[in-house]
Design a protein around this motif. Structure first.
Motif, PDB file in Angstrom:
ATOM      1  N   GLY A   1      36.921  44.881  46.519  1.00 47.51           N
ATOM      2  CA  GLY A   1      36.746  45.550  45.429  1.00 47.51           C
ATOM      3  C   GLY A   1      35.062  45.901  44.931  1.00 47.51           C
TER       4      GLY A   1
ATOM      5  N   LEU B   1      33.787  48.828  46.857  1.00 47.02           N
ATOM      6  CA  LEU B   1      34.112  50.223  46.158  1.00 47.02           C
ATOM      7  C   LEU B   1      33.175  50.577  45.011  1.00 47.02           C
ATOM      8  CD1 LEU B   1      37.793  49.974  46.367  1.00 47.02           C
ATOM      9  CD2 LEU B   1      36.168  51.407  47.734  1.00 47.02           C
TER      10      LEU B   1
ATOM     11  N   VAL C   1      45.059  45.979  37.517  1.00 49.55           N
ATOM     12  CA  VAL C   1      44.919  47.217  37.465  1.00 49.55           C
ATOM     13  C   VAL C   1      44.271  47.651  36.178  1.00 49.55           C
ATOM     14  CG1 VAL C   1      45.711  49.617  37.688  1.00 49.55           C
ATOM     15  CG2 VAL C   1      46.301  47.815  39.283  1.00 49.55           C
TER      16      VAL C   1
ATOM     17  N   VAL D   1      41.893  50.324  52.685  1.00 45.70           N
ATOM     18  CA  VAL D   1      40.331  50.762  52.070  1.00 45.70           C
ATOM     19  C   VAL D   1      39.342  51.492  53.080  1.00 45.70           C
ATOM     20  CG1 VAL D   1      38.565  49.966  50.788  1.00 45.70           C
ATOM     21  CG2 VAL D   1      40.678  49.000  50.414  1.00 45.70           C
TER      22      VAL D   1
ATOM     23  N   TRP E   1      38.793  61.417  48.805  1.00 47.64           N
ATOM     24  CA  TRP E   1      38.409  60.308  48.045  1.00 47.64           C
ATOM     25  C   TRP E   1      37.248  59.441  48.083  1.00 47.64           C
ATOM     26  CZ3 TRP E   1      38.754  54.866  47.738  1.00 47.64           C
ATOM     27  CH2 TRP E   1      38.559  54.282  46.606  1.00 47.64           C
TER      28      TRP E   1
ATOM     29  N   SER F   1      38.642  55.820  38.849  1.00 49.68           N
ATOM     30  CA  SER F   1      39.617  55.494  40.192  1.00 49.68           C
ATOM     31  C   SER F   1      39.092  54.330  40.962  1.00 49.68           C
ATOM     32  CB  SER F   1      39.805  56.755  41.030  1.00 49.68           C
ATOM     33  OG  SER F   1      38.755  56.944  41.752  1.00 49.68           O
ATOM     34  N   VAL F   2      37.619  54.306  41.025  1.00 50.53           N
ATOM     35  CA  VAL F   2      37.094  53.158  41.768  1.00 50.53           C
ATOM     36  C   VAL F   2      37.416  51.803  41.119  1.00 50.53           C
ATOM     37  CG1 VAL F   2      34.929  52.145  42.530  1.00 50.53           C
ATOM     38  CG2 VAL F   2      35.432  54.674  43.137  1.00 50.53           C
TER      39      VAL F   2
ATOM     40  N   ALA G   1      41.218  51.114  41.285  1.00 50.06           N
ATOM     41  CA  ALA G   1      41.394  50.469  42.532  1.00 50.06           C
ATOM     42  C   ALA G   1      40.815  49.030  42.800  1.00 50.06           C
ATOM     43  CB  ALA G   1      40.748  51.377  43.547  1.00 50.06           C
TER      44      ALA G   1
ATOM     45  N   LEU H   1      43.241  46.630  41.140  1.00 50.67           N
ATOM     46  CA  LEU H   1      44.476  46.326  42.162  1.00 50.67           C
ATOM     47  C   LEU H   1      44.196  45.446  43.254  1.00 50.67           C
ATOM     48  CD1 LEU H   1      47.194  47.290  43.205  1.00 50.67           C
ATOM     49  CD2 LEU H   1      46.178  49.028  44.286  1.00 50.67           C
ATOM     50  N   ILE H   2      42.874  45.462  43.614  1.00 53.33           N
ATOM     51  CA  ILE H   2      42.735  44.600  44.691  1.00 53.33           C
ATOM     52  C   ILE H   2      42.457  43.211  44.060  1.00 53.33           C
ATOM     53  CG2 ILE H   2      40.747  43.839  46.637  1.00 53.33           C
ATOM     54  CD1 ILE H   2      40.228  46.823  46.711  1.00 53.33           C
TER      55      ILE H   2
END
Length: 325
Positions: free
Chosen positions: A57, A60, A105, A186, A195, A222-223, A226, A229-230
């Motif tokens: 994460g 990203l 998230v 990923v 993306w 979105s990054v 995401a 989420l990780i």
């Protein structure tokens, strides 16, 4: 020769950490052959798993020229929420797990909204949410750890050992497999999807990306989501790894995840790097910790070695950028 080296390092950011990791393994095995024993290598992989997951994460976000200081706090919040709902409220394990991931998230998306809508610097945003998420986790759980025996089997499942070569051989856990899957997913998204190309473009030149028609704020949001989420999935891995849910489980997560990303060759200025280098960076950090410990070296020298590696990695990144220009 310098330009050739520069082009190789710029095209393949994972080359440098790969070389460092190989050298570290050879040196530490020479200092203490126990370093390369199956049980020692198994332990090294287990210890690397959580930081390696958080570093995905972090990668990203750093690829977009940002930084996240709240990685550990989000993970602990998701951990304590899932564990407390399961042990004290009696909710089904699947629901608790989903709630933990959803919290991850949501926390990541909140960071993204503050960065993209309020236009605050990522450093300031995540520094603030670090305290906020930590306080919420402590208040909700009462600052108390929850032992693995009080948790349903699903939450502990990520700590299940897998011995592919029989008793006494090298082994991994289901949590390690989940982390490996994270890297595959990923890595594929960054290299093979539109993306992923947008993430690199925004990190390299946000204004140029905007002029090219890329929705920069949407990509950034979105990054961060995401990444959240990780972190939520990492909370599940953490419970299995520690055998408990503790608010003090990963006190150095923020620094460790950033260190793994930087040593792995991802540029702090965005637009260059990848998850393969991050995985190697996480292994390097843990290899130095384990190798120096087995060699009988004081822990302070481990901290010194990691600090030197970080400075060297950033210096190499700066050199690559200057030569490219």
């Amino acid at each position: 020769p310098a330009q050739r080296v520069q082009h190789v390092l710029h095209s393949y950011p994972a080359v440098s950490p790969a070389i460092i990791l190989v050298i570290a393994v050879v040196v530490f095995t020479g200092l203490n052959p126990n370093f390369a024993q199956p049980n020692a290598l198994s332990l090294l992989v287990q210890q690397t798993a959580v930081v390696a997951a958080l570093a995905v994460g972090q990668t990203l976000i750093i690829l977009t020229a940002g930084i996240d200081l709240s990685v550990g706090a989000i993970t602990i919040l998701a951990t304590m929420l899932s564990a407390t709902l399961a042990s004290k409220n009696g909710l089904p394990a699947v629901l608790c797990l989903l709630v933990g991931v959803a919290v991850g998230v949501g926390a990541g998306a909140l960071n993204g909204l503050l960065v993209t809508r309020v236009n605050l610097p990522p450093f300031i945003v995540t520094l603030g949410t670090l305290s906020i998420f930590t306080a919420i986790a402590l208040l909700y759980s009462g600052g108390q750890s929850i032992q693995g025996d009080d948790l349903p089997g699903l939450l502990n499942w990520t700590g299940t050992a897998i011995r592919p070569f029989g008793p006494g051989s090298f082994y991994i856990t289901t949590g390690v497999l989940i982390v490996a899957l994270l890297y595959v997913v990923v890595g594929f998204a960054l290299s093979q999807s539109a993306w992923g190309r947008h993430v690199y473009a925004v990190g390299d030149d946000p204004e140029g990306s905007r002029l090219a028609g890329i929705q920069v704020k949407r990509v950034l949001l979105s990054v961060y989501a995401a990444a959240g989420l990780i972190y939520g999935l990492t909370a599940w891995v953490l419970i299995g790894r520690a055998g408990a849910a503790s608010p003090n489980a990963i006190t150095e997560a923020n620094l460790a995840s950033i260190t793994a990303v930087v040593i792995g060759g991802t540029s702090l200025f965005g637009g260059r790097g990848g998850v393969l280098g991050t995985l190697l960076g996480a292994l390097i950090v843990q290899s130095f910790a384990s190798g120096l410990s087995l060699a009988g070296v004081d822990d302070q020298f481990r901290v010194l070695a990691i600090g030197i590696l970080v400075i060297v990695a950033v210096s190499v990144d700066q050199w690559i950028r200057k030569v490219k220009a």
